[in-house]
Design a protein around this motif. Structure first.
Motif, PDB file in Angstrom:
ATOM      1  N   ILE A 172     -11.508   0.689 -28.947  1.00 57.90           N
ATOM      2  CA  ILE A 172     -11.712   2.034 -29.775  1.00 57.90           C
ATOM      3  C   ILE A 172     -12.501   1.743 -31.030  1.00 57.90           C
ATOM      4  O   ILE A 172     -13.352   2.491 -31.101  1.00 57.90           O
ATOM      5  CB  ILE A 172     -10.276   2.648 -30.279  1.00 57.90           C
ATOM      6  CG1 ILE A 172      -9.395   2.681 -29.138  1.00 57.90           C
ATOM      7  CG2 ILE A 172     -10.517   4.040 -30.900  1.00 57.90           C
ATOM      8  CD1 ILE A 172     -10.036   3.551 -27.565  1.00 57.90           C
ATOM      9  N   CYS A 173     -12.156   1.005 -31.783  1.00 57.30           N
ATOM     10  CA  CYS A 173     -12.885   0.465 -33.008  1.00 57.30           C
ATOM     11  C   CYS A 173     -13.953  -0.698 -32.884  1.00 57.30           C
ATOM     12  O   CYS A 173     -14.790  -0.843 -33.757  1.00 57.30           O
ATOM     13  CB  CYS A 173     -11.801   0.298 -34.303  1.00 57.30           C
ATOM     14  SG  CYS A 173     -10.942  -1.143 -34.099  1.00 57.30           S
ATOM     15  N   CYS A 232      -6.332  -1.997 -30.693  1.00 63.29           N
ATOM     16  CA  CYS A 232      -5.675  -2.490 -32.080  1.00 63.29           C
ATOM     17  C   CYS A 232      -4.572  -1.714 -32.624  1.00 63.29           C
ATOM     18  O   CYS A 232      -4.593  -0.479 -32.293  1.00 63.29           O
ATOM     19  CB  CYS A 232      -6.845  -2.752 -33.035  1.00 63.29           C
ATOM     20  SG  CYS A 232      -7.068  -1.460 -34.035  1.00 63.29           S
ATOM     21  N   CYS A 240     -10.806  -4.684 -29.612  1.00 66.93           N
ATOM     22  CA  CYS A 240     -10.239  -3.099 -29.447  1.00 66.93           C
ATOM     23  C   CYS A 240     -11.449  -2.096 -28.907  1.00 66.93           C
ATOM     24  O   CYS A 240     -12.576  -2.046 -29.499  1.00 66.93           O
ATOM     25  CB  CYS A 240      -9.757  -2.637 -30.740  1.00 66.93           C
ATOM     26  SG  CYS A 240      -9.513  -0.958 -30.837  1.00 66.93           S
ATOM     27  N   CYS A 289      -5.793   1.470 -34.279  1.00 71.00           N
ATOM     28  CA  CYS A 289      -6.039   2.536 -33.504  1.00 71.00           C
ATOM     29  C   CYS A 289      -4.918   3.267 -32.735  1.00 71.00           C
ATOM     30  O   CYS A 289      -4.948   4.608 -32.355  1.00 71.00           O
ATOM     31  CB  CYS A 289      -6.950   2.246 -32.575  1.00 71.00           C
ATOM     32  SG  CYS A 289      -8.631   1.858 -33.208  1.00 71.00           S
TER      33      CYS A 289
HETATM   34 ZN    ZN Z   1      -9.141  -0.573 -33.069  1.00 70.02          ZN
END
Ligand code: ZN
Length: 176
Positions: free
Chosen positions: A130-131, A168, A128, A171
């Motif tokens: 973002i995370c 994911c 992912c 997110c």
């Molecule tokens: Zn994520």
């Protein structure tokens, strides 16, 4: 820690960047993304992965549509440091968005995790953007937890984890 700041026009082209952009790029082996090489270029030239592009595109559209400041937490890890980041998107005028990326805190990554972008291999992991979690046996987990879960022999056999970039479900949900 100063923020990395850049400005986008309505075509999502990079109009300007602050000094911290270069410092961050050079600290992270980003010789190809120093100031002179990015001004006038579309931001999306520098974002890898279709789902990540869609995610960022969505954020930018939302900031323009609502014409109000928005912010998002994300991770920008290096192999041995978890970097907890905040991105702020500020409409400065109808044609100009200011994007600020600030490190909120860091944690040591143990063990360190090396990734390589491998879109052509048969079974890359999904990571992912973002995370920074990785999908392993149906669970999105920290990269260091993935390393611990793998047999030592297979960890020793690879230089880096083969990944493709993704966003994911957690997110994506936060975007709604
Ligand atoms: Zn994520």
């Amino acid at each position: 820690m100063n923020s990395v700041v850049y400005w986008l026009n309505q075509a999502d082209e990079i109009v300007d960047v602050n000094d911290e952009w270069d410092n961050f790029a050079l600290d992270n082996d980003g010789n190809e993304v120093v100031r002179d090489k990015v001004i006038g270029k579309p931001l999306f030239n520098f974002i890898v992965g279709e789902s990540t592009r869609m995610f960022v595109d969505n954020l930018l559209r939302r900031a323009r549509l609502r014409y109000q400041e928005t912010h998002k937490f994300y991770r920008c890890d290096s192999p041995d440091v978890k970097r907890f980041m905040e991105m702020r998107i500020v409409p400065e005028d109808r044609d100009l968005l200011r994007l600020e990326h600030t490190i909120i805190r860091r944690e040591v990554m143990t063990p360190p995790v090396y990734y390589q972008y491998s879109p052509t291999i048969k079974h890359p992991y999904r990571r992912c953007s973002i995370c920074n979690k990785v999908l392993h046996q149906s669970v999105w987990c920290e990269g260091s937890d993935l390393i611990r879960a793998l047999p030592q022999s297979s960890v020793d056999a690879i230089d880096a984890i083969d990944v493709i970039y993704h966003v994911c479900p957690t997110c994506i949900y936060q975007l709604i």
